[in-house]
Write a protein that holds these residues in place. Structure first.
Motif, PDB file in Angstrom:
ATOM      1  N   SER A 407       0.836  -1.184   0.000  1.00 11.89           N
ATOM      2  CA  SER A 407       0.000   0.000   0.000  1.00 11.89           C
ATOM      3  C   SER A 407       0.879   1.244   0.000  1.00 11.89           C
ATOM      4  O   SER A 407       0.727   2.126   0.843  1.00 11.89           O
ATOM      5  N   PRO A 408       1.834   1.318  -0.941  1.00 14.71           N
ATOM      6  CA  PRO A 408       2.834   2.381  -0.866  1.00 14.71           C
ATOM      7  C   PRO A 408       2.258   3.757  -1.214  1.00 14.71           C
ATOM      8  O   PRO A 408       1.358   3.874  -2.046  1.00 14.71           O
ATOM      9  N   THR A 409       2.814   4.778  -0.569  1.00 13.03           N
ATOM     10  CA  THR A 409       2.394   6.164  -0.854  1.00 13.03           C
ATOM     11  C   THR A 409       2.623   6.520  -2.326  1.00 13.03           C
ATOM     12  O   THR A 409       2.002   7.435  -2.834  1.00 13.03           O
ATOM     13  N   SER A 410       3.506   5.813  -2.988  1.00 19.79           N
ATOM     14  CA  SER A 410       3.798   6.137  -4.391  1.00 19.79           C
ATOM     15  C   SER A 410       2.620   5.844  -5.321  1.00 19.79           C
ATOM     16  O   SER A 410       2.492   6.473  -6.367  1.00 19.79           O
ATOM     17  N   HIS A 411       1.776   4.872  -4.985  1.00 19.29           N
ATOM     18  CA  HIS A 411       0.700   4.464  -5.905  1.00 19.29           C
ATOM     19  C   HIS A 411      -0.669   4.297  -5.265  1.00 19.29           C
ATOM     20  O   HIS A 411      -1.663   4.242  -5.974  1.00 19.29           O
ATOM     21  N   CYS A 412      -0.722   4.140  -3.972  1.00 15.05           N
ATOM     22  CA  CYS A 412      -1.962   3.676  -3.333  1.00 15.05           C
ATOM     23  C   CYS A 412      -2.598   4.686  -2.397  1.00 15.05           C
ATOM     24  O   CYS A 412      -3.530   4.342  -1.683  1.00 15.05           O
ATOM     25  N   TYR A 413      -2.114   5.924  -2.371  1.00 14.21           N
ATOM     26  CA  TYR A 413      -2.669   6.912  -1.445  1.00 14.21           C
ATOM     27  C   TYR A 413      -3.684   7.793  -2.173  1.00 14.21           C
ATOM     28  O   TYR A 413      -3.339   8.732  -2.876  1.00 14.21           O
ATOM     29  N   PHE A 414      -4.944   7.453  -1.962  1.00 14.04           N
ATOM     30  CA  PHE A 414      -5.995   8.158  -2.707  1.00 14.04           C
ATOM     31  C   PHE A 414      -6.362   9.492  -2.058  1.00 14.04           C
ATOM     32  O   PHE A 414      -7.255  10.187  -2.546  1.00 14.04           O
ATOM     33  N   ASP A 415      -5.659   9.849  -0.972  1.00 12.86           N
ATOM     34  CA  ASP A 415      -5.836  11.212  -0.442  1.00 12.86           C
ATOM     35  C   ASP A 415      -4.916  12.195  -1.164  1.00 12.86           C
ATOM     36  O   ASP A 415      -5.011  13.392  -0.955  1.00 12.86           O
TER      37      ASP A 415
END
Ligand code: ACM
Length: 754
Positions: A407-415
């Motif tokens: 769930s990396p911030t590079s691809h998975c952070y929908f905020d």
């Protein structure tokens, strides 16, 4: 019939494993029957689910039949040979035949069938004058990953339980199967715990909430009490509802950090006396649980109630992220405990904390999941790791034989922002467009095949600091969650972004019927700026297969009579290029605007000693000299480049010896987000690319609340062909501040040479 002559065009998301499309249709009508040969109770539930799904729009009440000879029938049955969660769906003009190994697979077949029906099947009211045709097709399908998740933070903002139901329905429509419910935060505790009533009275509420972005200084507050929580009764219903849609709800109870709201109610669980108040602004708080017996007793009692509320979740998520160690360092109790337990330091203490909780949770038959900081000081023996800071945590955990959810911030952070446009609603930062999510590959290249087996799947996260309403939550999650659904469900060989985008624009009609407030950026123009002998080339593309791009260069809004874009534009002088996508005479995208300001380095060659951090290198090094300044509000727009733990050293070849008077630069400043102005800038010149001579220098750092700082280094008519820019970074952030002990970020947009 005319339509019978062509093979059906099948549009299903996520893409199934195999599709053999035929000719003709099955007509769903008032006399269509449902047959469930196994009489399996789970399948009976699915029959009801499907009947309910189509009842409102069609007005049909599907009858069930046991007659295996009857036509105009939908058959749902179980078969041993298929993959777990897989299904086989065969549509002929006479019948629709679904087979699956488990009820879950049959449920997914129904989701596919639903998508084969006209979008109006989702209508919330009766639809007349439509034929409910299902195209003839044979579909074989099974998921690539077993963990297909979406997370929702209900701590920063509280979402009504009706929204949670809709959130789960939308997950299921896209064949996702895990809902990670982030129930506790510094800013609010949202789950009723009967043993601790003050969690409901005190921890579930805050006095007021920060207005605007955390980076906007000085902080201002709205003065309004805010809060709420889910009763145990509501939670039980949500869990059962999710189960009927084959979604497992995984509760998260944060520890040892993100626990300020608890300390507001039970200050005796902290390392110091307080007083404490439920958080009213974002960021990371230093106030965390103290690892005392009282704390463990409290957490164990909480967990006992949680386990009871989530009987079908194999996991309890215990957080574990972002725990500042400041108070543990200052606590005589913690220092004594570190000694007694033979721990190395406060990271060892965090590991002790998590391992102790794991032992308790394991003893109740459940596994823990923790964010990747639980690797610090040693992983708990049976923990599953959620890799968020990057993929490194996931790699390390998989190598140690632990299961991992990526769930990396590079691809998975929908905020994070999903568009570079300045008119996006306020978001936390970053930039993760739809295609970036789509192109995410959860299995890191570094892992061997055996290690890769530990990657259970991936998850999108929605942190809600800047998301106060369900409407905005949907805007941030959709369509990016649909791209992620295809990442975790579809086989790699079936992934194709352009094809996905076509299916998605078709799918939007269905989301309209379901009143989903999705973001529609897929038609936005993609601009690419590249060097050209005479300055710069600007090329523009849209994914729309037949529409035109029209543009103006005088600052006016493009219209259906503006010039049509065919070949890259050559930019030699200052100008504003405004462009939009037109289908016939209708504008179907937002306007993109590029304001070129040319200078001596624009479009020249640049070399960097250290490349920017991958997450902030979107525009590439050429973005530093492409004539375009970054947003004055956001640093994740592709024009800003970011470094952490390295200075910026750039060498620009001006192509020929030039007189240089000044160099202008701009830096982003946002200490709450760990972004600091640099210490100083040094400019040097050389004729041949070595033996650089210092030509000017400037101290940059100051304490300021401004979001950006523009500096100009005056050189006074110096000559050279090669220009070197050295920017000395701020360095380590002092302890006690946001990000204390970490390297500060350095953000730079254009280097303007005049
Ligand atoms: C996280 O984003 N703090 C897990």
């Amino acid at each position: 019939m005319e339509q019978n002559q062509t093979t059906n065009n099948i549009q299903v998301i996520p893409a199934p494993s195999s599709i053999i499309s035929g000719k003709g249709f099955f007509n769903l009508n008032a006399s269509t029957k449902l047959r469930l040969p196994n009489n399996d109770p789970a399948l009976l539930g699915l029959g009801d689910y499907f009947s309910d799904l189509i009842r409102t729009a069609t007005g049909f009440d599907l009858e069930t039949t046991n007659d295996d000879a009857s036509s105009n029938t939908i058959i749902i049955e179980l078969a041993e040979s298929l993959a777990a969660e897989g299904y086989h769906l065969e549509v002929t003009p006479e019948k629709i035949h679904i087979t699956a190994q488990q009820a879950a697979g049959a449920f997914y077949a129904i989701q596919t069938l639903r998508q084969l029906l006209p979008a109006e099947i989702e209508s919330q009211k009766a639809v007349d004058a439509i034929q409910w045709k299902v195209p003839v097709v044979t579909i074989q399908d099974a998921p690539r990953f077993s963990y297909r998740g979406l997370h929702l933070d209900v701590g920063r903002h509280f979402f009504p339980v009706e929204f949670i139901y809709k959130f789960i329905d939308l997950l299921a429509l896209h064949k996702m199967n895990r809902f990670h419910w982030h129930l506790t935060e510094d800013q609010g505790w949202r789950i009723e715990i009967k043993k601790y009533p003050k969690l409901q009275e005190i921890s579930a509420f805050r006095d007021e909430t920060l207005i605007g972005h955390y980076n906007d200084q000085p902080h201002q507050f709205d003065g309004k009490r805010y809060g709420g929580y889910y009763s145990q009764e509501e939670i039980r219903k949500v869990v059962a509802y999710a189960e009927s849609r084959f979604v497992t709800v995984i509760p998260e109870i944060e520890m040892p950090g993100h626990s300020l709201a608890v300390l507001a109610a039970y200050p005796e669980l902290a390392c110091h006396e307080g007083p404490f108040k439920t958080g009213n602004k974002w960021g990371i708080y230093n106030d965390v649980f103290c690892p005392t017996e009282a704390t463990f007793e409290f957490l164990e009692n909480v967990i006992l109630e949680v386990i009871e509320l989530f009987p079908n979740s194999p996991y309890i998520h215990i957080g574990g992220d972002e725990t500042p160690k400041l108070q543990w360092k200052n606590s005589a109790f913690c220092q004594q405990l570190i000694k007694e337990q033979g721990l190395k330091d406060e990271h060892g203490l965090q590991s002790y904390f998590i391992q102790r909780m794991e032992k308790f949770i394991n003893s109740k038959g459940k596994q823990i999941i923790g964010w990747d900081e639980i690797l610090e000081g040693g992983l708990a023996p049976n923990a599953t790791v959620m890799s968020w800071q990057g993929i490194e945590g996931g790699i390390a955990a998989a190598r140690q034989g632990h299961d991992v959810i990526m769930s990396p911030t590079s691809h998975c952070y929908f905020d994070y922002y999903q568009s570079r446009s300045d008119d996006e609603p306020l978001a936390i930062g970053g930039y993760i467009p739809l295609d970036k999510v789509y192109n995410y590959e959860p299995i890191p290249e570094e892992l061997t095949e055996a290690e890769s087996k530990h990657i259970l799947g991936a998850q999108g996260n929605l942190w809600t600091e800047y998301i106060p309403t369900g409407e905005k939550a949907e805007y941030m999650v959709y369509p990016r969650a649909i791209a992620l659904a295809e990442v975790v469900w579809s086989q790699l060989e079936n992934k194709d972004y352009d094809d996905f985008a076509q299916r998605l624009s078709h799918h939007f009609k269905r989301l309209d019927e379901l009143n989903v407030n999705y973001a529609n950026h897929i038609l936005d123009i993609e601009s690419k700026i590249t060097p050209n002998e005479n300055g710069l080339n600007l090329s523009m593309t849209t994914i729309h297969p037949t529409a035109n791009i029209r543009f103006t260069t005088d600052g006016s809004e493009p219209s259906s009579t503006s010039s049509t874009y065919n070949t890259p534009l050559v930019i030699a002088n200052d100008q504003v290029v405004s462009a939009a996508v037109f289908e016939k005479d209708e504008k179907i995208s937002r306007t993109s605007q590029l304001d070129f300001k040319m200078h001596k380095a624009a479009g020249k060659t640049i070399l960097l000693e250290t490349p920017p951090a991958p997450a902030y290198s979107l525009g590439g090094k050429q973005a530093l000299i492409n004539g375009i300044r970054g947003s004055s509000q956001r640093y994740g727009d592709g024009e800003w480049l970011g470094w952490s733990g390295a200075d910026l050293v750039a060498t620009i070849d001006l192509g020929a010896s030039e007189v240089v008077n000044s160099v202008q630069m701009r830096f982003f400043n946002g200490n709450g987000q760990w972004i600091y102005l640099p210490k100083k800038v040094v400019i040097s010149l050389s004729e041949e690319g070595e033996n650089f001579k210092e030509a000017g220098t400037l101290n940059v750092f100051e304490e300021t609340l401004d979001k950006t700082k523009t500096i100009q280094v005056d050189l006074g008519e110096k000559t050279g062909r090669f220009l070197r820019v050295q920017v000395e970074r701020f360095g380590l952030i002092p302890d006690g501040l946001q990000g204390g002990g970490h390297e500060a970020w350095l953000f730079v947009d254009e280097i303007e040479v005049n």
